[in-house]
Scaffold this active site. Structure first.
Site, PDB file in Angstrom:
ATOM      1  N   GLN A 190      -1.467  21.826  10.873  1.00 54.95           N
ATOM      2  CA  GLN A 190      -0.755  22.128   9.622  1.00 54.95           C
ATOM      3  C   GLN A 190      -1.663  21.909   8.415  1.00 54.95           C
ATOM      4  O   GLN A 190      -2.142  20.789   8.211  1.00 54.95           O
ATOM      5  CB  GLN A 190       0.459  21.186   9.512  1.00 54.95           C
ATOM      6  CG  GLN A 190       1.251  21.304   8.229  1.00 54.95           C
ATOM      7  CD  GLN A 190       2.369  20.260   8.158  1.00 54.95           C
ATOM      8  OE1 GLN A 190       2.261  19.174   8.715  1.00 54.95           O
ATOM      9  NE2 GLN A 190       3.442  20.574   7.465  1.00 54.95           N
ATOM     10  N   GLY A 191      -1.862  22.934   7.618  1.00 56.97           N
ATOM     11  CA  GLY A 191      -2.708  22.833   6.430  1.00 56.97           C
ATOM     12  C   GLY A 191      -1.887  22.937   5.152  1.00 56.97           C
ATOM     13  O   GLY A 191      -1.903  23.978   4.490  1.00 56.97           O
ATOM     14  N   TYR A 192      -1.178  21.854   4.848  1.00 57.79           N
ATOM     15  CA  TYR A 192      -0.419  21.810   3.590  1.00 57.79           C
ATOM     16  C   TYR A 192      -1.187  20.970   2.549  1.00 57.79           C
ATOM     17  O   TYR A 192      -1.547  21.447   1.494  1.00 57.79           O
ATOM     18  CB  TYR A 192       0.947  21.146   3.825  1.00 57.79           C
ATOM     19  CG  TYR A 192       2.073  22.064   4.275  1.00 57.79           C
ATOM     20  CD1 TYR A 192       1.831  23.258   4.933  1.00 57.79           C
ATOM     21  CD2 TYR A 192       3.397  21.700   4.060  1.00 57.79           C
ATOM     22  CE1 TYR A 192       2.868  24.063   5.352  1.00 57.79           C
ATOM     23  CE2 TYR A 192       4.445  22.504   4.471  1.00 57.79           C
ATOM     24  CZ  TYR A 192       4.177  23.687   5.110  1.00 57.79           C
ATOM     25  OH  TYR A 192       5.216  24.478   5.525  1.00 57.79           O
ATOM     26  N   SER A 193      -1.421  19.665   2.895  1.00 58.06           N
ATOM     27  CA  SER A 193      -1.926  18.706   1.903  1.00 58.06           C
ATOM     28  C   SER A 193      -3.352  19.011   1.471  1.00 58.06           C
ATOM     29  O   SER A 193      -4.167  19.491   2.261  1.00 58.06           O
ATOM     30  CB  SER A 193      -1.895  17.295   2.485  1.00 58.06           C
ATOM     31  OG  SER A 193      -0.617  16.984   2.951  1.00 58.06           O
TER      32      SER A 193
ATOM     33  N   GLU B   7      10.566  19.449  10.119  1.00 57.49           N
ATOM     34  CA  GLU B   7       9.670  18.313  10.353  1.00 57.49           C
ATOM     35  C   GLU B   7      10.428  16.994  10.221  1.00 57.49           C
ATOM     36  O   GLU B   7      10.279  16.099  11.034  1.00 57.49           O
ATOM     37  CB  GLU B   7       8.511  18.383   9.330  1.00 57.49           C
ATOM     38  CG  GLU B   7       7.423  17.365   9.588  1.00 57.49           C
ATOM     39  CD  GLU B   7       6.236  17.486   8.622  1.00 57.49           C
ATOM     40  OE1 GLU B   7       6.180  18.460   7.847  1.00 57.49           O
ATOM     41  OE2 GLU B   7       5.385  16.588   8.659  1.00 57.49           O
TER      42      GLU B   7
ATOM     43  N   SER C  18       6.622  11.419   1.746  1.00 60.10           N
ATOM     44  CA  SER C  18       6.684   9.951   1.699  1.00 60.10           C
ATOM     45  C   SER C  18       8.136   9.486   1.507  1.00 60.10           C
ATOM     46  O   SER C  18       9.000  10.239   1.058  1.00 60.10           O
ATOM     47  CB  SER C  18       5.807   9.431   0.555  1.00 60.10           C
ATOM     48  OG  SER C  18       6.472   9.654  -0.670  1.00 60.10           O
ATOM     49  N   ASN C  19       8.377   8.202   1.857  1.00 63.01           N
ATOM     50  CA  ASN C  19       9.753   7.700   1.761  1.00 63.01           C
ATOM     51  C   ASN C  19      10.263   7.657   0.326  1.00 63.01           C
ATOM     52  O   ASN C  19      11.459   7.812   0.089  1.00 63.01           O
ATOM     53  CB  ASN C  19       9.843   6.321   2.431  1.00 63.01           C
ATOM     54  CG  ASN C  19       9.901   6.482   3.948  1.00 63.01           C
ATOM     55  OD1 ASN C  19       9.520   7.530   4.482  1.00 63.01           O
ATOM     56  ND2 ASN C  19      10.380   5.472   4.638  1.00 63.01           N
ATOM     57  N   GLU C  20       9.337   7.462  -0.640  1.00 57.99           N
ATOM     58  CA  GLU C  20       9.787   7.483  -2.040  1.00 57.99           C
ATOM     59  C   GLU C  20      10.327   8.878  -2.378  1.00 57.99           C
ATOM     60  O   GLU C  20      11.340   9.019  -3.066  1.00 57.99           O
ATOM     61  CB  GLU C  20       8.624   7.135  -2.989  1.00 57.99           C
ATOM     62  CG  GLU C  20       8.192   5.678  -2.941  1.00 57.99           C
ATOM     63  CD  GLU C  20       7.358   5.339  -1.711  1.00 57.99           C
ATOM     64  OE1 GLU C  20       6.810   6.251  -1.079  1.00 57.99           O
ATOM     65  OE2 GLU C  20       7.272   4.133  -1.372  1.00 57.99           O
TER      66      GLU C  20
END
Ligand SMILES: Cc1cc2nc3c(=O)[nH]c(=O)nc-3n(C[C@H](O)[C@H](O)[C@H](O)COP(=O)(O)OP(=O)(O)OC[C@H]3O[C@@H](n4cnc5c(N)ncnc54)[C@H](O)[C@@H]3O)c2cc1C
Length: 403
Positions: A126-129, A253, A385-387
């Site tokens: 996966q190339g997102y970030s 996801e 992230s959880n935030e």
């Protein structure tokens, strides 16, 4: 209280359990019993065994090669695999780009890619970030510009690309409209210039550089693109429509990430470790009321997660798509897993050094725990992230104003 499944579902659970007993090769079983890290070759070997049985993609519809299971059977299958500690399959093909192509791909794309995802012939990543586009994913800068022969020319960098070193293909979010680039002169919403592109990692101009994780595993990579030419038929959905696809994929996801079966297994192992570890006066730590209290608190949180998962399952059984509630599963699932490993490390005390030190310095004892403890620091970061999940819950479930 155990939740009651129908007799048919219970019988399916027994069928899965006894099949795993027979089908899991002895060397993989030995690893699963000591919770050692599986190599990619082992993961793909198990992938092919599941494929032969028709169970490699529980969530895929029968018309695309899935087993045509109802949501409860899919859940049971996934849970039993996790409880048995079988090699966790790579999610990028089966759980992400596969379902996305089923939903948005052209007939030619489905025909070209889906069978090889199922059989494991082609591995995906996966190339997102990107270095400056993680939580704020829409700020991504990797560009894809059409050249004279109608191909996209891709330039830029992706980061944290898990398993790229083992993959054949990468699905990428790229910026096809430079006017929407962050800080660009053209204006326009940055989400609108993004497209979803499938890129063969063998393409000249693509370079993958693996990195070690804190857990000591070569889990992810940086992926560089420099003038890489990609055929236009590898675009999924409309040009500039990638953001809608990206969000649909993140929903898939997050529901995958709850990993209730994995947490149940870890809690079981925590109890085993506490029964082996010596406490005050040489008595096993499992007899210590403080340790028992922590285990009980963890089991209560796990049971809460399990119930939330069952509620999502009941919704799915009625045909409801996962909504913002999947953020609750991601949030709690990742926390419970981390807390389980924190407790295991506390119980092991200095014995956990066995992994950090040279072999022979400390007696080997549950060596997998420190590595898994380090790796699970990532569960509250990846998949959004959880935030960010808390922001989603505040906005869409609590109805609080966005800040
Ligand atoms: C083990 C692992 C595997 C991964 N695999 C992949 C992969 O295969 N492919 C891929 O594309 N990516 C992958 N990622 C990347 C992952 O999706 C990002 O790390 C994640 O989205 C967070 O982005 P970031 O690391 O840039 O942190 P940042 O976005 O820079 O965030 C830094 C901190 O700020 C907080 N923060 C940021 N924005 C807000 C906000 N609006 N409100 C409140 N808090 C905020 C975050 O919660 C975090 O604590 C992986 C990450 C890990 C750890």
């Amino acid at each position: 209280m155990e939740l009651a499944f129908t007799p048919e579902h219970e019988s399916f659970r027994r069928e899965v359990r006894s099949w795993i007993q027979e089908a899991l090769p002895a060397d993989l079983r030995a690893k699963s019993e000591v919770d050692a890290n599986f190599e990619m070759e082992e993961v793909m070997r198990w992938h092919r065994i599941l494929f032969q049985r028709g169970w490699v993609a529980p969530h895929w519809p029968a018309e695309h090669g899935g087993p045509g299971l109802d949501p409860t059977r899919r859940f049971i299958l996934t849970e039993e695999l996790e409880l048995a500690g079988t090699p966790p399959l790579s999610p990028f093909g089966l759980g992400m780009v596969g379902p996305l192509l089923i939903q948005f791909g052209t007939p030619a794309q489905k025909q070209r890619f889906l069978p090889k995802i199922l059989s494991g012939e082609e591995v995906w990543c996966q190339g997102y970030s990107e270095p400056n586009a993680g939580s704020d994913l829409a700020s991504l800068r990797t560009s894809a510009v059409k050249n004279g022969s109608g191909k996209y020319v891709v330039d830029g960098q992706k980061t944290w690309t898990t398993y790229a070193q083992y993959a054949d293909w990468i699905f990428c979010l790229v910026r096809t409209d430079p006017k929407t680039a962050p800080g660009g002169a053209g204006g326009g919403k940055k989400q609108e210039g993004i497209s979803f592109l499938l890129i063969d990692l063998e393409t000249p101009g693509v370079e993958v550089k693996p990195m070690l994780t804190l857990g000591g595993t070569p889990a992810f990579c940086e992926t560089f693109f420099s003038g890489a030419e990609v055929p236009a038929e590898n675009l999924v959905g409309p040009e500039g429509g990638g953001w809608t696809l990206a969000k649909a994929l993140l929903g898939h996801e997050r529901t995958l990430i709850a990993a209730v079966g994995q947490s149940r297994r870890v809690v079981r192992r925590v109890k085993r470790i506490a029964a082996q570890a010596a406490g005050p006066g040489g008595r096993p730590l499992i007899d210590d009321p403080r340790v028992r209290g922590r285990i009980a608190a963890l089991e209560i949180r796990l049971r809460g997660l399990q119930m939330a998962n069952y509620r999502a399952l009941a919704g799915a059984q009625l045909g409801k798509a996962p909504g913002p509630e999947s953020s609750i599963l991601k949030l709690r699932g990742s926390e419970v897993l981390q807390q389980a490993f924190e407790l295991a490390m506390d119980i092991m005390g200095p014995d956990s050094l066995t992994w950090f030190n040279q072999p022979g310095v400390v007696e080997p004892f549950e060596e997998w725990v420190p590595s898994a403890f380090c790796y699970t620091r990532a569960t509250t970061i990846y998949g959004g992230s959880n935030e960010i999940q808390k922001n989603v819950l505040a906005k869409y479930i609590l109805g609080l104003p966005a800040r």
